[in-house]
Design an enzyme around this catalytic site. Structure first.
Site, PDB file in Angstrom:
ATOM      1  N   HIS A 128      -2.868   7.185   3.677  1.00 19.85           N
ATOM      2  CA  HIS A 128      -3.334   5.986   2.985  1.00 19.85           C
ATOM      3  C   HIS A 128      -4.707   5.593   3.533  1.00 19.85           C
ATOM      4  O   HIS A 128      -4.940   5.619   4.739  1.00 19.85           O
ATOM      5  CB  HIS A 128      -2.341   4.839   3.177  1.00 19.85           C
ATOM      6  N   CYS A 162       0.809  -1.223   0.000  1.00 19.08           N
ATOM      7  CA  CYS A 162       0.000   0.000   0.000  1.00 19.08           C
ATOM      8  C   CYS A 162       0.843   1.275   0.000  1.00 19.08           C
ATOM      9  O   CYS A 162       0.311   2.368  -0.185  1.00 19.08           O
ATOM     10  CB  CYS A 162      -0.952   0.004   1.201  1.00 19.08           C
ATOM     11  N   ASN A 191     -10.075   0.564   0.251  1.00 19.94           N
ATOM     12  CA  ASN A 191      -8.619   0.590   0.131  1.00 19.94           C
ATOM     13  C   ASN A 191      -8.243   0.160  -1.284  1.00 19.94           C
ATOM     14  O   ASN A 191      -8.338  -1.014  -1.636  1.00 19.94           O
ATOM     15  CB  ASN A 191      -7.992  -0.352   1.161  1.00 19.94           C
TER      16      ASN A 191
END
Length: 329
Positions: free
Chosen positions: A256, A116, A286
């Site tokens: 994030h 990520c 996500n």
């Protein structure tokens, strides 16, 4: 000679039309809207349903829009850097497939896989090609078809992820804007908490690995949560202290988008009020390497020249980091 900075001169995105809601998920697995919203903060996520289209399709769409928006010809691009954990195939690089699809023929490209943190690591890397004078126009794209590695029978994981792509243009400037500083970290011990068990050279695909559902995301939520909160907070704090940035100097934190509780915990520790934090996890989930540029795209019209942005991430690996960007337009 004045220092060359890598400035962002445009941002664009592509999000699939199909929306997977919590209500639909609750018919697929034992979960509910309340459970997902309370623990993760996601209301819906976009899914690329077409089996013949992959990460390069979304990435190319985002790049096409970026080229049009910045009035840039494909042949002007020197370098395409793609951040992804869901490449079209093991090789060639998805960056090269995207370049081919949009007509970029005079440059080079490759992929970065940092979980990520992929886009953050890619932005830091691409900025160096600009700062050294090696490249004049660079595209950094984060694109993920996460739905292909999500087990929709795993109630702990399947609500989290969505599909999307977003891209930025980087160009040189001698003005004091752009990527000002960054801190990146990684620690391989985290691999046991978050990984894809099979599909690599350690455990190649077999009937057994497929039957055991080992090609999907494996995550130990509590361990990942703990490390994410601590590491994102500490790296961001270190970056700000290094550069003399106080809380009041930060116009936007761009975190994030993995879990709303993680975002809240990190930004509260930093003392940054909610109105200065970019949050769109409730709409997209996500999207891994696409989350940061997707935020930049959605907030673009609110950004002013000279705004101080702190981008911070945490991902599989473990990988984490923070970048200070001074907005250039």
């Amino acid at each position: 000679m004045s220092k060359i900075h890598a400035i962002i001169t445009g941002v664009e995105s592509f999000v699939p039309d199909y929306i997977l809601t919590n209500e639909e998920l609750s018919r697929m697995v034992d979960t509910s809207d309340e459970w997902i919203m309370t623990r993760i903060g996601i209301k819906e996520r976009h899914i690329l349903k077409d089996k013949d289209k992959a990460s390069s399709y979304m990435g190319a769409k985002a790049v096409e829009r970026l080229l049009a928006k910045t009035n840039t010809k494909p042949e002007e691009i020197d370098f395409v850097l793609c951040a992804t954990v869901t490449p079209d195939m093991q090789f060639p690089a998805t960056a090269n497939i995207i370049a081919d699809k949009v007509g970029i023929k005079n440059g080079f490209g490759y992929d970065i896989n940092a979980g990520c943190s992929g886009f953050l690591f890619a932005l830091a890397s691409a900025s160096k090609w600009i700062e050294t004078g090696s490249c004049k126009k660079v595209i950094v794209v984060g694109t993920e078809k996460m739905s292909t590695i999500v087990n929709y029978e795993d109630r702990a994981v399947c609500p989290i992820f969505g599909d999307a792509a977003a891209a930025i243009m980087l160009e040189p400037s001698t003005e004091p804007y752009g990527v000002m500083d960054c801190l990146l970290r990684s620690d391989g011990m985290g691999r046991k908490h978050l990984h894809q068990k099979a599909g690599g050279s350690l455990k190649p695909p077999t009937h057994e690995t497929i039957d055991a559902k080992e090609h999907y995301i494996y995550q130990e939520g509590p361990a990942v949560y703990k490390h994410a909160v601590i590491d994102m907070y500490e790296i961001t704090k270190e970056l700000c202290e290094k550069n003399g940035l106080k809380t009041e100097d930060i116009n936007w934190v761009v975190p994030h988008q993995a879990n709303k509780r993680i975002i809240d915990s990190v930004t509260q520790r930093l003392g940054v009020p909610p109105e200065r934090v970019m949050i769109n996890i409730h709409k997209y989930g996500n999207t891994t390497s696409a989350t940061l540029p997707l935020c930049l795209w959605e907030w673009e019209k609110q950004l002013k020249k000279g705004d101080n942005l702190i981008l911070t991430t945490f991902g599989a690996g473990f990988t984490w980091g923070a970048i200070w960007v001074k907005w250039a337009y």
